[in-house]
Design a protein around this motif. Structure first.
Motif, PDB file in Angstrom:
ATOM      1  N   GLY A 206       0.700  -1.248   0.029  1.00  0.00           N
ATOM      2  CA  GLY A 206      -0.101  -0.336  -0.046  1.00  0.00           C
ATOM      3  C   GLY A 206       0.955   1.307   0.002  1.00  0.00           C
ATOM      4  N   LYS A 207       0.369   2.303  -0.680  1.00  0.00           N
ATOM      5  CA  LYS A 207       1.153   3.521  -0.807  1.00  0.00           C
ATOM      6  C   LYS A 207      -0.107   4.868  -0.369  1.00  0.00           C
ATOM      7  N   PHE A 208       0.327   5.713   0.239  1.00  0.00           N
ATOM      8  CA  PHE A 208      -0.490   6.564   0.736  1.00  0.00           C
ATOM      9  C   PHE A 208       0.021   8.144   0.475  1.00  0.00           C
ATOM     10  N   TRP A 209      -0.457   8.883  -0.250  1.00  0.00           N
ATOM     11  CA  TRP A 209      -0.185  10.518  -0.273  1.00  0.00           C
ATOM     12  C   TRP A 209      -1.376  11.307   0.359  1.00  0.00           C
ATOM     13  N   SER A 210      -0.729  12.346   1.089  1.00  0.00           N
ATOM     14  CA  SER A 210      -1.699  13.513   1.515  1.00  0.00           C
ATOM     15  C   SER A 210      -1.074  14.889   1.360  1.00  0.00           C
ATOM     16  N   ALA A 211      -2.090  15.777   1.555  1.00  0.00           N
ATOM     17  CA  ALA A 211      -1.492  17.238   1.136  1.00  0.00           C
ATOM     18  C   ALA A 211      -2.606  17.910   1.843  1.00  0.00           C
ATOM     19  N   GLY A 212      -2.261  18.968   2.551  1.00  0.00           N
ATOM     20  CA  GLY A 212      -3.293  19.735   3.178  1.00  0.00           C
ATOM     21  C   GLY A 212      -2.880  21.067   3.527  1.00  0.00           C
ATOM     22  N   VAL A 213      -3.970  22.171   3.762  1.00  0.00           N
ATOM     23  CA  VAL A 213      -3.440  23.631   3.931  1.00  0.00           C
ATOM     24  C   VAL A 213      -4.623  23.969   4.920  1.00  0.00           C
ATOM     25  N   SER A 214      -4.105  24.849   5.910  1.00  0.00           N
ATOM     26  CA  SER A 214      -5.062  25.630   6.704  1.00  0.00           C
ATOM     27  C   SER A 214      -4.876  27.090   6.901  1.00  0.00           C
ATOM     28  N   TYR A 215      -5.846  27.554   7.306  1.00  0.00           N
ATOM     29  CA  TYR A 215      -5.738  29.093   7.480  1.00  0.00           C
ATOM     30  C   TYR A 215      -6.454  29.494   8.838  1.00  0.00           C
ATOM     31  N   ASP A 216      -5.749  29.889   9.795  1.00  0.00           N
ATOM     32  CA  ASP A 216      -6.469  30.333  11.009  1.00  0.00           C
ATOM     33  C   ASP A 216      -6.153  31.681  11.550  1.00  0.00           C
ATOM     34  N   SER A 217      -7.119  32.491  11.351  1.00  0.00           N
ATOM     35  CA  SER A 217      -7.042  34.048  11.704  1.00  0.00           C
ATOM     36  C   SER A 217      -7.253  34.293  13.158  1.00  0.00           C
ATOM     37  N   GLY A 218      -8.011  33.358  13.888  1.00  0.00           N
ATOM     38  CA  GLY A 218      -8.275  33.549  14.990  1.00  0.00           C
ATOM     39  C   GLY A 218      -9.877  33.663  15.033  1.00  0.00           C
ATOM     40  N   LEU A 219     -10.371  34.465  13.809  1.00  0.00           N
ATOM     41  CA  LEU A 219     -11.868  34.301  13.735  1.00  0.00           C
ATOM     42  C   LEU A 219     -12.206  33.288  12.690  1.00  0.00           C
ATOM     43  N   TRP A 220     -11.638  32.912  11.665  1.00  0.00           N
ATOM     44  CA  TRP A 220     -11.911  32.233  10.385  1.00  0.00           C
ATOM     45  C   TRP A 220     -10.894  31.151  10.681  1.00  0.00           C
ATOM     46  N   LEU A 221     -11.472  29.733  10.397  1.00  0.00           N
ATOM     47  CA  LEU A 221     -10.569  28.560  10.205  1.00  0.00           C
ATOM     48  C   LEU A 221     -11.165  28.006   8.949  1.00  0.00           C
TER      49      LEU A 221
END
Length: 335
Positions: A206-221
Motif C-alpha cells: 500500500g502507498k499513501f499520499w496526503s496534502a493539506g493547507v489550513s488558515y487560522d486567523s483567530g476568527l476564521w478557520l
C-alpha cells in the motif's frame, strides 16, 4: 529530578441515523455504527483518553497515551495509543522510539481530542482511507525556525499489527513515511507519503499520499485536505482511491458554526463494489465553560449511484446510492 505532566481528554457523544438498513461509521475499524445496529448510538464518537509526559533526564522525555473507545471487538478496553521515549539530540533535532503517532493527516495528533476541533469528527471520506494511525518503531524530526516561519521535516520506520472487525490480525511491516509541515503566521501546509507491506492481505502493498493547507486567523478557520491511497501487488496497481475535504468555521465569541464538504471516489477498481461518497456536514460548537464544549452536527451522506459508500451492515433491500442523514451531539473536555 523527574517532572510529570498529566493530561486528559474525552467526548461523550450520541448519534442518530435516518436509515435502519445500514450503519454509518466513522472508520473501518468500528464494528457497529448508527442505523441498523442502533438508531441512537453513543459509541460512534465517545472516548476517554489520558496522557502522561515525564521529563526523565535533560533532553529525554517519555510519553504514554491511553485511550478507551469502541474497539473492533465492540469493547471499550483501554489501549496504548502512544508509548515512546523522545531524545533531543540538538535543540531542533529529536528522535523517538516506541509507539509513535503517524503524521499522515492535518489532524493526526488531535483527531481523537474532540475539544481541539470545531467539528465532532473529521471527514470520514478522508480519514478512513488509512486505518493505521501509529507505528511501533522509530522516527526522527528536524525543525527549522526563521522568524515567523517554522519548517518541520520527519521520517518514520516501523511496523504495527491491527485487529479488524472480523477478529483478524493484520500485520503491517516495513511501514515508512516522510512528513513535512510548514507554518507561517496563520498558514499551515502539510504533506505526507507512506508505504507499507501487509503480510496477510491481498493486495499486500500500500502507498499513501496526503496534502493539506489550513488558515487560522483567530476568527476564521479554513481547511483543505486531499489524500490518495493505492494498493498493488508489486507489479500493477489494483485499486486507487482519492478523497478531499473543504471545511470552514467562524468563531463568534462562544459559538463557532462550521460547514464542510467531502468526497471519496475510486479511480481504479479491479474487482468488488466501488466505494464512492459525498458528504455535506454542518453544525455549531458552543464553548460552555473553560475546557468544555458542546457540539451539534448534521451529516448528509450520499453514496455514489452504484455504491453503498462507506456504509456498513448493509441489509437486504437497501438500494445503492440512497442518501443517509446523521445527527449527532457531543460534549468534549480537555485538561
Amino acid at each position: 529530578m523527574s517532572r510529570w505532566h498529566w493530561n486528559s481528554f474525552g467526548t461523550l457523544g450520541l448519534a442518530h441515523s435516518s436509515e435502519d438498513r445500514a450503519d454509518f461509521v466513522f472508520d473501518n475499524l468500528q464494528p457497529k455504527g448508527t442505523g441498523f445496529n442502533r438508531r441512537w448510538n453513543p459509541d460512534l464518537d465517545s472516548r476517554l483518553g489520558v496522557q502522561l509526559n515525564a521529563d526523565l533526564l535533560p533532553g529525554l522525555e517519555a510519553v504514554v497515551q491511553v485511550v478507551s473507545e469502541q474497539r473492533p471487538d465492540n469493547s471499550y478496553t483501554p489501549f496504548l495509543n502512544w508509548a515512546n521515549l523522545r531524545y533531543e539530540i540538538l535543540p531542533d533535532l529529536r528522535i523517538r522510539a516506541g509507539r509513535v503517532a503517524m503524521a499522515s493527516f492535518m489532524a493526526s495528533s488531535s483527531r481523537k481530542v474532540g475539544y481541539s476541533n470545531p467539528w465532532i469528527r473529521p471527514s470520514a471520506e478522508v480519514y478512513r482511507l488509512l486505518a493505521l494511525t501509529n507505528s511501533d518503531g522509530v522516527d526522527i524530526e528536524y525543525r527549522l525556525r526563521t522568524g515567523e516561519f517554522t519548517h518541520t521535516l520527519s521520517a518514520l520506520y516501523g511496523k504495527k499489527t491491527v485487529i479488524n472487525t472480523r477478529d483478524q490480525h493484520v500485520h503491517n511491516t516495513d511501514v515508512w513515511g516522510v512528513y513535512d509541515t510548514s507554518e507561517f503566521g496563520p498558514w499551515t501546509v502539510h504533506i505526507a507519503h507512506q508505504q507499507k507491506h501487509t503480510d496477510n492481505q491481498n493486495p499486500p502493498l500500500g502507498k499513501f499520499w496526503s496534502a493539506g493547507v489550513s488558515y487560522d486567523s483567530g476568527l476564521w478557520l479554513l481547511n483543505a485536505e486531499w489524500v490518495r491511497a493505492e494498493n498493488y501487488d508489486g507489479r500493477r496497481v489494483l485499486a486507487v482511491r482519492e478523497a478531499c475535504n473543504l471545511a470552514a468555521a467562524y468563531r463568534m465569541d462562544l459559538l463557532t458554526p462550521f460547514i464542510s464538504l467531502s468526497q471519496l471516489r475510486p479511480l481504479t477498481v479491479v474487482s468488488g463494489t466501488p466505494v464512492s461518497q459525498t458528504t455535506v456536514a454542518t453544525g455549531v460548537r458552543w464553548d460552555i465553560r473553560k475546557n468544555w464544549d458542546l457540539k451539534l452536527q448534521w451529516d448528509h451522506v450520499r453514496p455514489g449511484n452504484d455504491s453503498f459508500g462507506t456504509l456498513q451492515a448493509i441489509q437486504p433491500g437497501f438500494p445503492k446510492g440512497k442518501p443517509v442523514n446523521v445527527v449527532a451531539v457531543a460534549l468534549d473536555f480537555a485538561y
